[in-house]
Motif scaffolding. Sequence first.
Motif, PDB file in Angstrom:
ATOM      1  N   LEU A 275     -23.309 -30.054  49.976  1.00 56.63           N
ATOM      2  CA  LEU A 275     -22.599 -29.257  48.986  1.00 56.63           C
ATOM      3  C   LEU A 275     -23.584 -28.573  48.052  1.00 56.63           C
ATOM      4  CD1 LEU A 275     -20.329 -31.228  49.935  1.00 56.63           C
ATOM      5  CD2 LEU A 275     -19.442 -31.137  47.588  1.00 56.63           C
ATOM      6  N   ASN A 276     -23.266 -27.304  47.709  1.00 59.01           N
ATOM      7  CA  ASN A 276     -24.037 -26.564  46.724  1.00 59.01           C
ATOM      8  C   ASN A 276     -23.089 -25.719  45.887  1.00 59.01           C
ATOM      9  OD1 ASN A 276     -27.125 -26.866  47.265  1.00 59.01           O
ATOM     10  ND2 ASN A 276     -26.212 -26.623  49.303  1.00 59.01           N
ATOM     11  N   GLY A 277     -23.226 -25.847  44.569  1.00 60.75           N
ATOM     12  CA  GLY A 277     -22.365 -25.080  43.675  1.00 60.75           C
ATOM     13  C   GLY A 277     -22.059 -25.859  42.410  1.00 60.75           C
ATOM     14  N   SER A 278     -21.098 -25.373  41.649  1.00 61.01           N
ATOM     15  CA  SER A 278     -20.743 -26.042  40.393  1.00 61.01           C
ATOM     16  C   SER A 278     -19.258 -25.883  40.112  1.00 61.01           C
ATOM     17  CB  SER A 278     -21.552 -25.476  39.220  1.00 61.01           C
ATOM     18  OG  SER A 278     -21.246 -24.100  39.020  1.00 61.01           O
ATOM     19  N   LYS A 279     -18.734 -26.781  39.287  1.00 61.76           N
ATOM     20  CA  LYS A 279     -17.344 -26.763  38.871  1.00 61.76           C
ATOM     21  C   LYS A 279     -17.286 -26.802  37.349  1.00 61.76           C
ATOM     22  CE  LYS A 279     -15.685 -26.828  43.058  1.00 61.76           C
ATOM     23  NZ  LYS A 279     -14.844 -25.730  43.583  1.00 61.76           N
ATOM     24  N   ALA A 280     -16.237 -26.230  36.773  1.00 62.76           N
ATOM     25  CA  ALA A 280     -16.154 -26.106  35.310  1.00 62.76           C
ATOM     26  C   ALA A 280     -14.858 -26.685  34.772  1.00 62.76           C
ATOM     27  CB  ALA A 280     -16.265 -24.623  34.905  1.00 62.76           C
ATOM     28  N   TYR A 281     -14.939 -27.219  33.543  1.00 62.98           N
ATOM     29  CA  TYR A 281     -13.776 -27.697  32.787  1.00 62.98           C
ATOM     30  C   TYR A 281     -13.013 -28.801  33.524  1.00 62.98           C
ATOM     31  CZ  TYR A 281     -14.648 -22.778  31.578  1.00 62.98           C
ATOM     32  OH  TYR A 281     -15.245 -21.573  31.301  1.00 62.98           O
ATOM     33  N   ILE A 282     -13.715 -29.746  34.089  1.00 64.18           N
ATOM     34  CA  ILE A 282     -13.072 -30.750  34.933  1.00 64.18           C
ATOM     35  C   ILE A 282     -12.578 -31.937  34.108  1.00 64.18           C
ATOM     36  CG2 ILE A 282     -13.340 -32.254  36.930  1.00 64.18           C
ATOM     37  CD1 ILE A 282     -13.462 -29.157  37.449  1.00 64.18           C
ATOM     38  N   THR A 283     -11.266 -32.150  34.121  1.00 66.59           N
ATOM     39  CA  THR A 283     -10.651 -33.291  33.451  1.00 66.59           C
ATOM     40  C   THR A 283     -11.103 -34.587  34.119  1.00 66.59           C
ATOM     41  OG1 THR A 283      -8.710 -31.994  32.832  1.00 66.59           O
ATOM     42  CG2 THR A 283      -8.450 -34.382  32.868  1.00 66.59           C
ATOM     43  N   ASN A 284     -11.488 -35.567  33.305  1.00 63.21           N
ATOM     44  CA  ASN A 284     -12.052 -36.847  33.769  1.00 63.21           C
ATOM     45  C   ASN A 284     -13.436 -36.674  34.386  1.00 63.21           C
ATOM     46  OD1 ASN A 284      -9.790 -38.217  32.938  1.00 63.21           O
ATOM     47  ND2 ASN A 284      -8.908 -38.444  34.983  1.00 63.21           N
ATOM     48  N   GLY A 285     -14.034 -35.501  34.231  1.00 63.54           N
ATOM     49  CA  GLY A 285     -15.320 -35.244  34.871  1.00 63.54           C
ATOM     50  C   GLY A 285     -16.420 -36.198  34.442  1.00 63.54           C
ATOM     51  N   HIS A 286     -16.398 -36.624  33.190  1.00 66.47           N
ATOM     52  CA  HIS A 286     -17.441 -37.526  32.693  1.00 66.47           C
ATOM     53  C   HIS A 286     -17.256 -38.943  33.234  1.00 66.47           C
ATOM     54  CE1 HIS A 286     -20.388 -39.092  29.789  1.00 66.47           C
ATOM     55  NE2 HIS A 286     -19.566 -40.106  29.636  1.00 66.47           N
ATOM     56  N   ASN A 287     -16.020 -39.430  33.220  1.00 63.75           N
ATOM     57  CA  ASN A 287     -15.741 -40.807  33.626  1.00 63.75           C
ATOM     58  C   ASN A 287     -15.583 -40.991  35.130  1.00 63.75           C
ATOM     59  OD1 ASN A 287     -15.813 -42.386  31.308  1.00 63.75           O
ATOM     60  ND2 ASN A 287     -13.677 -41.994  30.757  1.00 63.75           N
ATOM     61  N   ALA A 288     -15.335 -39.904  35.844  1.00 61.50           N
ATOM     62  CA  ALA A 288     -14.854 -40.017  37.227  1.00 61.50           C
ATOM     63  C   ALA A 288     -15.841 -40.708  38.166  1.00 61.50           C
ATOM     64  CB  ALA A 288     -14.523 -38.641  37.781  1.00 61.50           C
ATOM     65  N   ASP A 289     -15.283 -41.578  39.003  1.00 61.80           N
ATOM     66  CA  ASP A 289     -16.026 -42.233  40.080  1.00 61.80           C
ATOM     67  C   ASP A 289     -15.737 -41.572  41.421  1.00 61.80           C
ATOM     68  OD1 ASP A 289     -17.024 -44.718  38.531  1.00 61.80           O
ATOM     69  OD2 ASP A 289     -14.875 -44.668  38.118  1.00 61.80           O
ATOM     70  N   LEU A 290     -14.559 -40.948  41.532  1.00 63.27           N
ATOM     71  CA  LEU A 290     -14.154 -40.227  42.739  1.00 63.27           C
ATOM     72  C   LEU A 290     -13.711 -38.831  42.323  1.00 63.27           C
ATOM     73  CD1 LEU A 290     -11.869 -42.921  44.447  1.00 63.27           C
ATOM     74  CD2 LEU A 290     -14.239 -42.408  45.030  1.00 63.27           C
ATOM     75  N   VAL A 291     -14.305 -37.812  42.929  1.00 65.79           N
ATOM     76  CA  VAL A 291     -13.952 -36.436  42.606  1.00 65.79           C
ATOM     77  C   VAL A 291     -13.546 -35.716  43.881  1.00 65.79           C
ATOM     78  CG1 VAL A 291     -14.678 -34.276  41.536  1.00 65.79           C
ATOM     79  CG2 VAL A 291     -15.627 -36.445  40.721  1.00 65.79           C
ATOM     80  N   VAL A 292     -12.313 -35.234  43.920  1.00 61.50           N
ATOM     81  CA  VAL A 292     -11.858 -34.410  45.035  1.00 61.50           C
ATOM     82  C   VAL A 292     -12.345 -32.988  44.753  1.00 61.50           C
ATOM     83  CG1 VAL A 292      -9.885 -33.515  46.306  1.00 61.50           C
ATOM     84  CG2 VAL A 292      -9.851 -35.872  45.435  1.00 61.50           C
ATOM     85  N   VAL A 293     -13.275 -32.510  45.575  1.00 62.08           N
ATOM     86  CA  VAL A 293     -13.948 -31.232  45.332  1.00 62.08           C
ATOM     87  C   VAL A 293     -13.447 -30.185  46.331  1.00 62.08           C
ATOM     88  CG1 VAL A 293     -16.171 -30.089  45.041  1.00 62.08           C
ATOM     89  CG2 VAL A 293     -15.988 -32.560  44.657  1.00 62.08           C
ATOM     90  N   ALA A 294     -13.026 -29.033  45.802  1.00 61.24           N
ATOM     91  CA  ALA A 294     -12.627 -27.918  46.659  1.00 61.24           C
ATOM     92  C   ALA A 294     -13.858 -27.082  46.980  1.00 61.24           C
ATOM     93  CB  ALA A 294     -11.587 -27.067  45.954  1.00 61.24           C
ATOM     94  N   VAL A 295     -14.098 -26.868  48.263  1.00 59.60           N
ATOM     95  CA  VAL A 295     -15.311 -26.169  48.705  1.00 59.60           C
ATOM     96  C   VAL A 295     -14.974 -25.149  49.780  1.00 59.60           C
ATOM     97  CG1 VAL A 295     -16.845 -28.112  48.178  1.00 59.60           C
ATOM     98  CG2 VAL A 295     -15.786 -27.949  50.444  1.00 59.60           C
ATOM     99  N   LYS A 296     -15.813 -24.152  49.891  1.00 59.92           N
ATOM    100  CA  LYS A 296     -15.716 -23.209  51.003  1.00 59.92           C
ATOM    101  C   LYS A 296     -16.445 -23.810  52.207  1.00 59.92           C
ATOM    102  CE  LYS A 296     -13.614 -19.227  50.045  1.00 59.92           C
ATOM    103  NZ  LYS A 296     -14.397 -18.000  49.835  1.00 59.92           N
ATOM    104  N   THR A 297     -15.754 -23.872  53.336  1.00 56.77           N
ATOM    105  CA  THR A 297     -16.382 -24.375  54.560  1.00 56.77           C
ATOM    106  C   THR A 297     -16.403 -23.321  55.659  1.00 56.77           C
ATOM    107  OG1 THR A 297     -14.231 -25.423  55.005  1.00 56.77           O
ATOM    108  CG2 THR A 297     -16.011 -26.850  54.236  1.00 56.77           C
ATOM    109  N   ALA A 298     -15.797 -22.167  55.384  1.00 57.69           N
ATOM    110  CA  ALA A 298     -15.805 -21.085  56.378  1.00 57.69           C
ATOM    111  C   ALA A 298     -15.544 -19.764  55.671  1.00 57.69           C
ATOM    112  CB  ALA A 298     -14.742 -21.334  57.449  1.00 57.69           C
ATOM    113  N   ASP A 299     -16.133 -18.694  56.199  1.00 63.71           N
ATOM    114  CA  ASP A 299     -15.867 -17.352  55.683  1.00 63.71           C
ATOM    115  C   ASP A 299     -14.658 -16.799  56.442  1.00 63.71           C
ATOM    116  OD1 ASP A 299     -18.009 -17.226  53.842  1.00 63.71           O
ATOM    117  OD2 ASP A 299     -19.390 -16.889  55.513  1.00 63.71           O
ATOM    118  N   ALA A 300     -13.493 -17.243  56.028  1.00 59.25           N
ATOM    119  CA  ALA A 300     -12.261 -16.880  56.721  1.00 59.25           C
ATOM    120  C   ALA A 300     -11.473 -15.867  55.902  1.00 59.25           C
ATOM    121  CB  ALA A 300     -11.416 -18.133  56.960  1.00 59.25           C
TER     122      ALA A 300
END
Length: 376
Positions: free
Chosen positions: A147-172
């Motif tokens: 993974l490469n990139g960044s996410k902004a304004y994430i609720t629970n971002g500081h405390n989180a142990d599990l993060v469901v991350v939306a990513v691009k996996t294809a140029d569709a």
Amino acid sequence: MSTTQLDEFRRHCRDFLAQAATPRVAAWEAQGRVDRDFWEQAGAAGLLGMGVSRELGGRGESDFRYAMILIEELIRAGMSVPGLVSHNDVIASYILTLGTPEQKQRWLPELCSGRAIGAIAITEPHAGSDANELTTRAERQGDRYELNGSKAYITNGHNADLVVVAVKTADAQRGQGISLLVAERGAEGFSRGPLRAKLGWHASDTTDLFFERCLLPADNLLGRENLGSFYFMTAMIRERLSISTVAVASMETALEQTLAYAKARTVFGQPVGSFQHNRFTLAKLDTEIRIARLYLDDAIARFNAGALSLVDAARLKLWVTELQGKVADRCLQLHGAAGYMGESGIGKNWVNSRVQQIYGGTSEVLQELISKSLGL
């Protein structure tokens, strides 16, 4: 589900929050996050992962009225709500719906116990409501993703142990090529920024996330590759229902506080609420809030029956969050200067209400969705 069981659950929530949360709210708001031990206490009290089966550590109650009651009692207790709502009604729901048996066994008991805290990372500095503009990418490399990139304004971002991350996996083509990957605390190349200061919801920790050559096991793919946009649409129904529940509960609390103030505070020798303009303002607010409650209750009944559509959820969120802003503003006005003070309950209600029209789909995006459903 019987009314008695729901009433007992409400008492349980109220008693728990009175002891475990209310005395600590001010400290949590000052530090910008809820202490981790509260999450474990909430898990032990059966308030996390309520729709998850008991075998996986949850409460085993799929009836959304349980989630509704918890939200109402969180509002009543003065808690910052987004963190728990995101953990319960978004993250746990994604894993419960999309996870493999192994993933569910691996992550849900931790989330339900509060030993792990969840977050969802979709928004980026230049991509929010339009998920198709995401730039965070994941490249498959054998049995791993990078993974490469960044996410902004994430609720629970500081405390989180599990993060469901939306990513691009294809140029569709538009609406495709997005996948969901679960990043766990300690993953190589995964880092967090400092806590972000916000106008409201001060104890809901919010931060930016960074992925630099972050390596995740391929087994952390949630659902199927490139179907993330479809999963968003399905999950948005519950998320918008949760946000709408926050709106209605907040309005009811604001009106209750304002009625008490308007009856007690005197101006020119008579109660504030006795002036005709103020009486009529409160009468209109009372009527509109009751309509919103009926609208919400109907939506919850349809959700429980599997009949609440994406467009119906958008209509509900649009209506009740816009009304929430109006109610909070009118109620603060009736409090006068006292309502504008930092320690004011109605002041907090007012500032917290503003973001409700932004997250979970802005009012403008919702109107676009609704108008398209009308053939426009």
